[in-house]
Design a protein around this motif. Structure first.
Motif, short mmCIF file in Angstrom:
data_model
loop_
_atom_site.label_atom_id
_atom_site.label_comp_id
_atom_site.label_asym_id
_atom_site.label_seq_id
_atom_site.Cartn_x
_atom_site.Cartn_y
_atom_site.Cartn_z
N HIS A 590 16.04 19.66 39.26
CA HIS A 590 16.41 21.11 39.29
C HIS A 590 17.68 21.45 40.17
CE1 HIS A 590 14.21 21.87 35.69
NE2 HIS A 590 12.99 21.84 36.31
N ARG A 591 17.23 20.82 41.50
CA ARG A 591 18.07 21.20 42.54
C ARG A 591 19.40 20.84 42.44
NH1 ARG A 591 12.68 19.48 46.02
NH2 ARG A 591 11.77 21.71 45.89
N HIS A 593 20.82 19.92 39.76
CA HIS A 593 21.78 20.59 38.55
C HIS A 593 22.16 21.92 39.07
CE1 HIS A 593 22.61 22.02 34.37
NE2 HIS A 593 22.12 23.02 34.74
N ALA A 594 21.30 22.57 39.93
CA ALA A 594 22.00 23.88 40.58
C ALA A 594 23.19 23.71 41.49
CB ALA A 594 20.83 24.28 41.68
N LEU A 597 26.25 22.58 39.12
CA LEU A 597 26.77 24.02 38.41
C LEU A 597 28.01 24.61 39.20
CD1 LEU A 597 23.87 25.91 36.65
CD2 LEU A 597 25.97 24.89 35.51
N TYR A 616 27.21 32.20 37.64
CA TYR A 616 26.33 30.97 37.86
C TYR A 616 25.03 31.27 37.67
CZ TYR A 616 24.08 27.91 40.94
OH TYR A 616 23.10 26.76 41.78
N ILE A 617 24.46 32.35 38.06
CA ILE A 617 23.07 32.73 37.92
C ILE A 617 22.68 32.89 36.49
CG2 ILE A 617 21.24 34.62 38.26
CD1 ILE A 617 22.67 35.34 40.84
N GLU A 619 24.07 30.95 34.21
CA GLU A 619 24.01 29.39 33.46
C GLU A 619 22.76 28.91 34.20
OE1 GLU A 619 25.95 27.61 31.70
OE2 GLU A 619 27.07 29.38 31.20
N LEU A 620 22.40 29.02 35.47
CA LEU A 620 21.29 28.40 36.09
C LEU A 620 20.08 28.85 35.37
CD1 LEU A 620 20.25 26.49 38.41
CD2 LEU A 620 20.05 28.59 39.85
N ASN A 623 19.74 27.09 31.99
CA ASN A 623 19.16 25.90 32.09
C ASN A 623 17.51 25.64 32.30
OD1 ASN A 623 19.96 22.76 32.49
ND2 ASN A 623 18.88 23.50 34.35
N GLY A 654 22.00 29.33 45.34
CA GLY A 654 21.54 28.75 44.28
C GLY A 654 20.30 28.01 44.47
N ASN A 658 16.90 28.80 42.53
CA ASN A 658 16.20 27.37 41.88
C ASN A 658 14.56 27.35 42.32
OD1 ASN A 658 16.29 24.72 40.17
ND2 ASN A 658 15.58 24.13 42.11
#
Length: 758
Positions: A590-591, A593-594, A597, A616-617, A619-620, A623, A654, A658
């Motif tokens: 997860h980190r 991927h953050a 992005l 960005y938020i 999309e995050l 996911n 980000g 996360n």
């Protein structure tokens, strides 16, 4: 040779980024009485063998003793004349005269450096004055006793006895002089709170008798306020000392001391140019009087200024020059020299050489600097040394003692700089809670030293003093101008007419001659510049396109590499049965991927420097919903403005989001409990922003201890908040509420708010 009092000037020297203190001892003489030796000799020659002749002989001996300069013949003359006076007093049974002669013997021995005989004679003068009830002589004898080696308490007792006796006799000037001496004694021993009231009492007494030469008292008042860290007050008295010395035409070594102290105050105020100017004036006077101790004192101050300016090699050169041209055998002076060398080599990271000088200083002053005075200075330097060589036990012991002493002296400047190095030590050892506390103390104290009303006071003092100097200079210039005006008036008209004619003719010739050449040359230069500009513009366009392409390619590669790592983690998780390991891999995915992005958005966008955090938020969170399958259980509410952040702030923010969302999904809604998570990113004024992450889950457990938050996720969020210079807050409020306040790095206008609900 009229140096009958000792004045130790405390110089707090700050070298480079480390705090270093050095104490320099000066001798300042009493005011010389304006006695004419020729008149005294003439009166002695015409006097009979009576008490008046004895008094004149004593005055002549005193003149030779207190005569400016250090000449052996003057001391010999003083001793010879005093011996004659003593014999005459004994024949006449002139008790007051004989007592004065005994005391003069003591003072002559002291000036010769024979302290043993000097002390013996002084005690003899005390006994003689008591026996014959000579109160003023008794007072002078006790004042003389305070000049010799003894404890601070004993010296102070002698001074206090002298003051009471002078008060009894009504000798106000001598009473004021000894009040000044007692204040000076406490100042030497780093007790400014006791010194200041005594010096102010001395000043008031001097003023009451219309005494003009107050520069010495002002200089000492400046010194004690420097010790207390009260720099506006210190500057006020230092400038008053200079102004008074100039007004009374004092060109003695005392003026050198005054200039030295004015420079010292400017040094503390970080006004290096002013400090340098005053120290060079002080050095010039010291060299004129050929006083080694003064020259070395001021030379060491200039050396400290070079160190502050990161000119350590020049400082070493200056020390070697003083060793060559102004050698000394005084142990205190040699230790000051060792102290400078210790700090120079420490700053140059030459720890092996610095350690040699550290051992010398520790042997002399003690590891806790509790011997021979100078505690604050030595401790500050020792603390920096222990921190540099990573001896943290010694460092913490030293820094705590230093803070106690600085607090006692009321010196916030020293305390603030101590807290700064304390903060660095805590940080290097991972003690972040203590580090934050000490950094806050540093900021609080450092902001209070020079800001606000104190800065206004300092500026006002400087303007007032400079204005007075300028007014005097203007008066002098006006007087000179009037004297010269008559002399140059007749020549002025003829000279200017001749100059005007020559200038006009020369200008016409040059104008006609250069006009054509200038026009031609200008056209050629313009054409060359136009071509160069055109070529440079083309080159700049090409380089810009190449850089933009390269930056996009870098972001693309970084994003692909992060995706590869995520894939590797997926593959690795297929071979693991351990739940903790699988959870750790899942968190790492997860980190990554953050972070991925961020780079994906940057290479897809025309703006390669900043990222739209609202996109960005969105999309995050999308996911994370897919990864944790929370569609039926948790409702996410987004209220985010269009905030553009650079990579240095976007990545930490980000990762914080996360971590916070992951924790909310895992722990906020146990079993099948449903709930909502709200993410808000908004502007709260100028470039300040606030990130809120709130849930209506079960909140923090009742036994949760904020000080002992040691989980990876929690430490990561707090560390990332520090990375963006933000403020991290967490509390239970119908669930868990995280708030992070930070300042945006770049200057962009905020876009319209964009609210979305997933």
């Amino acid at each position: 040779m009229n140096f009958t009092s000792l004045n130790a000037v405390k110089n707090h020297l700050f070298i480079a980024n480390a705090a270093v203190v050095l104490f320099l001892t000066h001798q300042i003489g009493n005011a010389q009485k304006k006695e004419n030796p020729n008149e005294l000799k003439s009166k002695i020659a015409t006097s009979g063998n009576n008490s008046e002749k004895a008094r004149l002989l004593l005055n002549l001996s005193s003149y030779y003793l207190n005569k400016p300069g250090e000449f052996k013949t003057d001391l010999e003359n003083a001793q010879t004349v005093n011996a004659e006076a003593k014999l005459l007093c004994e024949r006449l049974a002139y008790k007051a005269g004989k007592g004065k002669a005994i005391l003069l013997d003591a003072q002559i021995f002291r000036e010769k450096g024979d302290t043993s005989n000097a002390l013996q004679k002084t005690k003899e003068a005390v006994d003689y004055s008591k026996k014959h009830n000579l109160i003023e002589l008794q007072a002078e004898s006790y004042a003389e006793l305070s000049m010799y080696d003894a404890s601070l308490e004993q010296k102070a007792k002698y001074k206090e006895t002298a003051i009471l006796l002078f008060k009894k006799t009504g000798a106000q000037e001598k009473q004021a002089e000894n009040l000044k001496g007692l204040g000076e004694l406490y100042s030497i021993n780093e007790n400014p709170n006791k010194a200041e009231p005594l010096l102010k009492e001395s000043l008031a007494l001097y003023k009451s008798i219309k005494y003009q030469k107050l520069q010495g008292v002002y200089n000492l008042l400046s010194e004690v306020n420097t010790q207390k860290g009260n720099y506006p007050e210190s500057l006020k008295y230092a400038l008053l000392a200079e102004k008074t010395a100039i007004a009374v035409n004092d060109n003695s070594l005392q003026l050198s001391s005054i200039y030295n102290h004015v420079g010292l105050v400017y040094y503390y105020l970080r006004q290096n140019n002013d400090a340098e100017e005053y120290w060079y004036k002080a050095l010039e006077i010291a060299k004129y009087h050929k006083d080694t101790e003064y020259v070395r004192t001021i030379g060491e101050n200039l050396c400290s200024l070079l160190i502050r300016q990161k000119k350590e090699n020049e400082a070493l050169k200056l020390i070697k020059e003083m060793q060559l041209h102004f050698p000394t055998s005084n142990m205190e002076r040699l230790m000051k020299e060792n102290y400078l060398l210790f700090n120079i080599y420490r700053i140059l990271k030459n720890n092996s050489t610095a350690t040699i000088y550290y051992k010398k200083l520790a042997d002399y002053y003690g590891e806790n600097a509790d011997r021979n005075g100078n505690s604050i200075a030595i401790l500050r330097s020792f603390a920096s040394y222990h921190y540099q060589i990573k001896k943290f036990d010694d460092f913490y012991r030293t820094i705590k003692r230093l803070d106690t002493l600085a607090a006692g002296a009321g010196n916030n400047l020293i305390r603030s700089e101590s807290y700064l190095i304390w903060f660095k030590a805590d940080s290097s050892r991972g003690n972040y809670i203590e580090a934050i506390k000490h950094y806050q103390l540093y900021k609080s104290l450092s902001d209070s030293v020079f800001k606000g009303e104190k800065s206004k006071q300092i500026s006002s003092l400087q303007i007032e003093f400079e204005s007075e100097k300028k007014d005097k200079n203007i008066d002098l210039l006006q007087q000179k101008a009037k004297l010269q005006e008559i002399k140059i008036h007749n020549n002025t008209i003829v000279r200017y007419l001749f100059i005007i004619i020559v200038v006009i003719l020369s200008a016409l010739v040059l104008l006609l001659y250069n006009r054509f050449r200038l026009k031609k040359k200008t056209n050629e230069q313009l054409e060359i510049k136009r071509q160069k500009i055109a070529e440079q513009n083309e080159l700049n366009k090409k380089m810009l396109l190449e850089k933009e392409w390269l930056l996009k390619e870098i972001h693309h590669r970084v994003k692909n590499n992060l995706q590869i790592v995520i894939s590797l983690l997926n593959t690795q998780s297929a071979y693991l049965d351990n739940e903790d390991a699988l959870m750790a891999i899942q968190n790492s995915k997860h980190r990554m991927h953050a972070m991925s992005l961020i780079h994906q958005k940057l290479y897809q966008s025309d703006n390669l420097a900043n990222i739209d955090m609202s996109w960005y938020i969105y999309e995050l969170i999308g996911n994370m919903r897919e990864c944790f399958s929370t569609e039926e259980k948790i409702n996410f509410v987004l209220e985010t403005e269009k905030v553009y952040l650079d990579v240095a702030q976007a990545v930490p923010l980000g990762l914080i989001i996360n971590e916070a969302i992951s924790n909310a999904i895992k722990y906020a809604f146990p079993a099948d409990r449903k709930g909502a998570v709200k993410i808000v990113l908004k502007n709260i004024g100028y470039n300040n922003y606030e990130l809120l992450i709130m849930d209506n889950g079960i909140g923090l457990p009742s036994d949760f201890d904020e000080i002992e938050r040691d989980s990876l996720g929690m430490n990561l969020m707090m560390g990332l908040t520090d990375q963006i210079d933000g403020i991290f807050e967490m509390k239970s409020d119908n669930g868990l509420k995280l708030k992070i306040t930070f300042t945006r790095n770049t200057e962009f206008e905020a876009s319209n708010e964009n609210d979305a609900i997933i």
